[in-house]
Design a protein around this motif. Structure first.
Motif, PDB file in Angstrom:
ATOM      1  N   ARG A  32      19.384  62.630   2.496  1.00 47.43           N
ATOM      2  CA  ARG A  32      19.001  61.829   1.325  1.00 47.43           C
ATOM      3  C   ARG A  32      19.447  60.379   1.402  1.00 47.43           C
ATOM      4  O   ARG A  32      19.048  59.562   0.568  1.00 47.43           O
ATOM      5  N   ILE A  33      20.241  60.034   2.410  1.00 47.14           N
ATOM      6  CA  ILE A  33      20.679  58.644   2.515  1.00 47.14           C
ATOM      7  C   ILE A  33      19.544  57.718   2.931  1.00 47.14           C
ATOM      8  O   ILE A  33      19.557  56.521   2.607  1.00 47.14           O
ATOM      9  N   TRP A  34      18.543  58.239   3.648  1.00 44.55           N
ATOM     10  CA  TRP A  34      17.496  57.361   4.177  1.00 44.55           C
ATOM     11  C   TRP A  34      16.700  56.638   3.100  1.00 44.55           C
ATOM     12  O   TRP A  34      16.535  55.410   3.179  1.00 44.55           O
ATOM     13  N   PRO A  35      16.187  57.334   2.089  1.00 45.43           N
ATOM     14  CA  PRO A  35      15.466  56.584   1.038  1.00 45.43           C
ATOM     15  C   PRO A  35      16.362  55.593   0.295  1.00 45.43           C
ATOM     16  O   PRO A  35      15.899  54.544  -0.149  1.00 45.43           O
ATOM     17  N   LEU A  36      17.648  55.921   0.185  1.00 47.57           N
ATOM     18  CA  LEU A  36      18.574  54.998  -0.472  1.00 47.57           C
ATOM     19  C   LEU A  36      18.789  53.750   0.377  1.00 47.57           C
ATOM     20  O   LEU A  36      18.857  52.631  -0.153  1.00 47.57           O
ATOM     21  N   LEU A  37      18.894  53.920   1.685  1.00 51.37           N
ATOM     22  CA  LEU A  37      19.041  52.765   2.574  1.00 51.37           C
ATOM     23  C   LEU A  37      17.789  51.887   2.536  1.00 51.37           C
ATOM     24  O   LEU A  37      17.891  50.648   2.527  1.00 51.37           O
ATOM     25  N   ARG A  38      16.629  52.510   2.512  1.00 55.54           N
ATOM     26  CA  ARG A  38      15.389  51.726   2.462  1.00 55.54           C
ATOM     27  C   ARG A  38      15.262  50.988   1.130  1.00 55.54           C
ATOM     28  O   ARG A  38      14.770  49.856   1.083  1.00 55.54           O
ATOM     29  N   ARG A  39      15.707  51.626   0.079  1.00 56.33           N
ATOM     30  CA  ARG A  39      15.585  51.005  -1.255  1.00 56.33           C
ATOM     31  C   ARG A  39      16.542  49.836  -1.418  1.00 56.33           C
ATOM     32  O   ARG A  39      16.155  48.754  -1.878  1.00 56.33           O
ATOM     33  N   LEU A  40      17.797  50.038  -1.055  1.00 52.79           N
ATOM     34  CA  LEU A  40      18.818  49.014  -1.285  1.00 52.79           C
ATOM     35  C   LEU A  40      18.945  48.022  -0.137  1.00 52.79           C
ATOM     36  O   LEU A  40      19.450  46.915  -0.327  1.00 52.79           O
ATOM     37  N   ARG A  41      18.541  48.451   1.061  1.00 52.89           N
ATOM     38  CA  ARG A  41      18.640  47.593   2.249  1.00 52.89           C
ATOM     39  C   ARG A  41      20.074  47.082   2.439  1.00 52.89           C
ATOM     40  O   ARG A  41      20.300  45.900   2.726  1.00 52.89           O
ATOM     41  N   ALA A  42      21.010  47.967   2.266  1.00 49.44           N
ATOM     42  CA  ALA A  42      22.424  47.609   2.431  1.00 49.44           C
ATOM     43  C   ALA A  42      23.209  48.853   2.795  1.00 49.44           C
ATOM     44  O   ALA A  42      22.897  49.965   2.344  1.00 49.44           O
ATOM     45  N   LEU A  43      24.218  48.668   3.640  1.00 46.24           N
ATOM     46  CA  LEU A  43      25.127  49.756   3.980  1.00 46.24           C
ATOM     47  C   LEU A  43      26.185  49.908   2.890  1.00 46.24           C
ATOM     48  O   LEU A  43      26.412  48.977   2.090  1.00 46.24           O
TER      49      LEU A  43
END
Length: 223
Positions: A32-43
Motif C-alpha cells: 500500500r505504500i506505492w499509491p501513497l508515494l505516487r500521491r505525495l511524491r515524498a519519502l
C-alpha cells in the motif's frame, strides 16, 4: 515543544533508515505504500521534515495583527457618515460614492473589506489549528512505529539483521507515516476549498446611480 518535537530526533534517524531501504530495495509490488508515494511524491523522512516546519504560532500572531486592521477600517467608515451641507447634482454624486465606499469598508460582512479581513483571520486560525492537529497526528503515528517490531527490523538491518525482513518492514513504517500525511493533505485541501470564496478578492464597485457628474450643474451650499 510539543510531542512531535520530542520525537523528532529518534524519528528522523528511523525514517532516514527507512528512506535508504526504500531507495535501495523498494517495496513489495502490491504494498500500500506505492499509491501513497505516487500521491505525495515524498519519502517518509521528507514528510517528517515538512511537518516539523509547520509552526502555528506565527500564523496566530498574524491573525492578531489583522484583527487590529479591522478596527482601522471600522473607524475609517465613521468619518464617511453624516449629512452633507450642500445640495445639487455634485452633492448627490458625492453622497453616492461616499456611501458606496463606506459600505465597501464596513458594510455587509460578505461584501466588505472588514468582512474579508474577518474571514482571513478565521482562515488563519483554522490553518493554525490544522497545523497543530497534523503535528499531533504524526507524533501519534511515530510513537507507534518507533516501538514496533518493524522498527527493530529496520534498525538491525545494518547490524547483521535479515535484509529480507527489513525491506517490507521499512515499507510498512513508510506507509503508516505517508498515510498520516495524506490524511492531513486531504484536510488542508478541504480547508482551502471551504474558505476560497470568502477569501476571494473584493473589488470596489462604483455606484451606477451616481452618474458622471457635471461641472455646469447647480450646487447649493448650506450654512
Amino acid at each position: 515543544m510539543d510531542p512531535l518535537d520530542h520525537l523528532a530526533g529518534s524519528a528522523a534517524d528511523l525514517l532516514g533508515r527507512v528512506d535508504d531501504l526504500l531507495a535501495a530495495a523498494g517495496a513489495p509490488d502490491d504494498h500500500r505504500i506505492w499509491p501513497l508515494l505516487r500521491r505525495l511524491r515524498a519519502l517518509p523522512g521528507a514528510v517528517l521534515g515538512e511537518v516539523l516546519a509547520l509552526r502555528p504560532a506565527p500564523l496566530t500572531a498574524a491573525g492578531h495583527a489583522v484583527r487590529a486592521q479591522i478596527e482601522e477600517y471600522v473607524h475609517a467608515r465613521q468619518y464617511l457618515t453624516g449629512d452633507d451641507p450642500w445640495q445639487g447634482a455634485g452633492a448627490r454624486a458625492y453622497a453616492a460614492h461616499r456611501d458606496a465606499l463606506a459600505a465597501y469598508l464596513d458594510g455587509d460582512r460578505s461584501e466588505s473589506l472588514t468582512g474579508r479581513l474577518d474571514a482571513t483571520v478565521s482562515y488563519a486560525d483554522a490553518v493554525a489549528d490544522w497545523m497543530v492537529r497534523t503535528r499531533y497526528a504524526l507524533a501519534r503515528t511515530l510513537a507507534e512505529v518507533l516501538g514496533s517490531a518493524e522498527a527493530v527490523a529496520v534498525v538491525t538491518a545494518g547490524r547483521g539483521g535479515d535484509p529480507g525482513v527489513a525491506g517490507p518492514a521499512a515499507a510498512e513504517i513508510g506507509a503508516r507515516v505517508l498515510a498520516t500525511a495524506a490524511e492531513a493533505e486531504e484536510q488542508a485541501r478541504a480547508l482551502l476549498h471551504q474558505w476560497s470564496e470568502a477569501l476571494a478578492e473584493l473589488p470596489y464597485r462604483a455606484p451606477t446611480e451616481a452618474g458622471t457628474g457635471r461641472f455646469d450643474a447647480t450646487t447649493w451650499v448650506g450654512r
